[in-house]
Design an enzyme around this catalytic site. Structure first.
Site, PDB file in Angstrom:
ATOM      1  N   ASP A 152      -8.284  -7.598   9.014  1.00  0.00           N
ATOM      2  CA  ASP A 152      -7.750  -6.392   8.388  1.00  0.00           C
ATOM      3  C   ASP A 152      -7.635  -5.242   9.377  1.00  0.00           C
ATOM      4  OD1 ASP A 152      -7.599  -7.523   5.806  1.00  0.00           O
ATOM      5  OD2 ASP A 152      -9.727  -7.135   5.488  1.00  0.00           O
ATOM      6  N   ASP A 155       0.790  -1.243   0.000  1.00  0.00           N
ATOM      7  CA  ASP A 155       0.000   0.000   0.000  1.00  0.00           C
ATOM      8  C   ASP A 155       0.817   1.286   0.000  1.00  0.00           C
ATOM      9  OD1 ASP A 155      -2.113  -1.739   0.146  1.00  0.00           O
ATOM     10  OD2 ASP A 155      -2.689  -1.245   2.199  1.00  0.00           O
TER      11      ASP A 155
END
Length: 646
Positions: A379, A154
């Site tokens: 997550d 990311d």
């Protein structure tokens, strides 16, 4: 040939095996090799109802903080995992997958996965994190392993979409773009780990719902190239890229394509889900990204990995055909495999399922389908849970959250009651298992590791622009569910029957076809014997000729610049092999970047020829290119001319 990755067939032996020599470097580390099964994850999966059916699947080890290198309470450290990998390998070629994930100011656009290092702590990242990892991996005891790294999830994609004045920018991402530590840190990890001969580095490349837009794809590849050549690194340290890591984007969307139209309008422009994104699924995005990466200077053999750990989207809500063509939204939303509220939703998604089992070389250019994110690991949490890992709470993990600018203010779609990122989330694992696609044992289909028999008797007939194929069915102990059709070595379609019609071909041209069978467990056969077919001549004794038109549309205009899309349509009666669009600007417009075409620009005169992959158009077929441009004064649309050749 695709090969199912698993350690189930290997018989572990007592004690570590010391290699006599380092493993020879290979083009694709997953081909011909077993892959490490993490015993920590395997035990948690096997303890869940029905979990033993997938507990032998290979997953990545995540090193998400400095303490994880030596191990934390209840979890093995890196050296212990590597010793176990040597034991599992028993002297055979073996892949060990590890995620390098601890950049300073990590995940600047999220809170649930923030890390322990502050934005300026690049020196700690190097000396306390990357250097110790490299020292352990370089131990000669592990020289026979093929060590595959996923480098910093990311981080670089955040700099493309969430920094530098973008609509979705955050102050934290702006800081990281300004100080350069994301680029520096990725380059340092590539350089340090790439110096170890048996390490294969893959850089995170986001996913199609993040970077698939033309305006994001090129800049993201360029930024990754910048990182790959920083801190003393070179592109030689990059084996490839990994997409969809810890995400949910569907591998394939079989019921619509980017070229579909509804009520005469392209869905690219009219579907809220597609929203001008040229990539509609992860496989298409990975292939487009790879092509752009090679153009940008990465090695021509660079490979792609796709994380399929949570993108199956099976279960009773999985569509079985396209939506109704009453509107673009009903058509796409009714047929899309990905059932999220919005492509930007990323946290513990409800309704998701396990995807394709880890598989080597499933498609040309794709090194493997992998499970980078171990299914069942959270997550993130919606409420703050005290911890020493720097992880916060994130509203995107709250089922009641109504969204933000980054997900177009849609509901988050998250499961409730989630623990910290990386911790075991039993409810999520059980849902992933129940919604797996292909299904797993306990979900309606027996576990199977035997590939179907090879299809036989491939035959076909042609027209000037198409081919009709048929073959003899394969057999398998759990039943063949479909076939993959390849033209000139590239998959062009699938079929659930023993026939297939190919289209968009060029007249008087030879093509080679093969077919592979696939069963309910996801196993794929070897290719059938090749069939060579030559298309018929085009009508009127002039094969392959056609005409074309080009239409121009401004998609956004901010006063001093704009983005525009040009759609090219073959208006002839036969396929064309190439096209060119020309115009003269009526004002001061100047193109600054262009995608999906080859630009020639001299003053106000502009010529755009097709790229290598979109020149061929069937009769009535269309494609598109786009560009960004600047201007001062007026922005009058130009008059376009289009020419095409067979």
């Amino acid at each position: 040939m695709a090969v199912t990755l698993s350690a189930a067939s290997l018989v572990p032996i007592a004690g570590a095996v010391t290699p006599a020599h380092a493993a020879a470097r290979v083009d694709n580390p997953f081909v011909g090799a077993g892959v490490y099964v993490n015993p920590d994850w395997s035990a948690r999966a096997a303890a869940e109802p029905g979990g033993s059916a997938v507990a032998n699947q290979p997953t990545s080890l995540w090193l998400d903080r400095i303490a994880a290198i030596n191990g934390t309470t209840g979890k093995m450290g890196l050296r212990a995992h590597l010793n176990e990998a040597v034991r599992q390998a028993a002297g055979k070629p073996y892949v060990f997958q590890v995620v390098i994930y601890n950049l300073p100011g990590r995940d600047c656009a999220a809170l649930a996965s923030n890390g322990e290092l502050g934005p300026t702590e690049i020196d700690r990242y190097k000396t306390e994190y990357v250097d110790p990892i490299a020292a352990i991996i370089a131990d000669p005891a592990y020289a026979n392993l093929r060590i595959v790294t996923t480098i910093e999830l990311d981080s670089l994609p955040n700099l493309v979409t969430n920094a530098g004045g973008t609509a979705t920018a955050t102050p934290a991402c702006d800081v990281m773009k300004a100080n350069g530590n994301y680029v520096t840190g990725v380059g340092y990890a590539l350089n340090k780990l790439g110096a170890i001969p048996n390490v294969y580095n893959y850089i995170d490349a986001g996913h199609h719902g993040w970077l698939g837009w033309d305006s994001n794809l090129g800049p993201s590849v360029n930024l990754l190239h910048q990182a790959a050549t920083s801190s003393g690194s070179t592109v030689a340290n990059v084996q490839g890229f990994v997409t969809n890591t810890a995400n949910y984007s569907a591998l394939k969307e079989p019921y619509f394509t980017i070229d579909d139209t509804v009520n005469g309008q392209p869905i690219r422009a009219t579907s809220k889900w597609v929203d001008w994104n040229r990539s509609v699924d992860e496989l298409g995005y990975a292939k487009a990204f790879r092509e752009k990466a090679v153009e940008a200077g990465f090695d021509a053999n660079v490979g792609m990995l796709i994380d399929t750990s949570r993108n199956g989207w099976g279960g009773p809500n999985r569509p079985t055909g396209p939506g109704a063509k009453t509107s673009a939204d009903t058509y796409v939303d009714g047929g899309r495999i990905d059932r999220r509220f919005q492509l930007g939703n990323w946290c513990n998604q409800a309704g998701a399922g396990l995807g394709e089992r880890p598989t080597a070389a499933p498609e040309p250019g794709i090194d493997a389908y992998v499970w980078v994110k171990p299914p069942g690991e959270s997550d993130g949490a919606s409420q703050y849970i005290p911890n020493d890992q720097g992880k916060g709470a994130d509203q995107m993990c709250d089922p009641a959250y109504t969204g933000n600018v980054r997900n177009n203010f849609k509901m988050s779609g998250a499961l409730g009651g989630a623990p910290l990122a990386g911790e075991w989330f039993s409810a999520q694992f059980r849902e992933l298992l129940a919604n797996a696609y292909p299904p797993v044992n306990g979900g309606g289909t027996p576990t199977d590791t035997v590939a179907p028999s090879v299809p036989t008797g491939l035959a076909g007939t042609t027209t000037a622009t198409g081919a009709s194929l048929s073959w003899t069915a394969s057999t398998d102990n759990v039943g063949v569910t479909g076939y993959q059709v390849f033209r000139n070595g590239v998959q062009v379609g699938t079929s659930t029957t023993t026939s297939y019609t190919d289209s968009g071909l060029t007249a008087s041209t030879a093509y080679s076809y093969t077919v592979k069978a696939r069963d309910a467990a996801g196993n794929v056969s070897a290719a059938s014997a090749a069939l060579s077919l030559t298309t018929q001549a085009g009508g009127g004794g002039n094969p392959g000729t056609g005409g074309c038109t080009a239409t121009y549309k401004v998609s956004s205009d901010w006063g001093s610049g704009f983005n525009a899309d040009v759609t090219v349509t073959n208006t002839g009666t036969a396929a064309v092999n190439s096209w060119k669009v020309t115009w003269t600007w009526p004002g001061s417009q100047q193109i600054t970047n262009l995608w999906n075409g080859s630009l020639t620009q001299s003053g106000a005169s502009v010529s755009v020829a097709n790229a290598g992959y979109n020149g061929s158009l069937a009769a009535g077929g269309s494609t598109a290119f786009g560009f960004g441009a600047g201007y001062s004064g007026g922005n009058t649309a130009p008059t376009l001319s289009c020419t095409a050749t067979g």
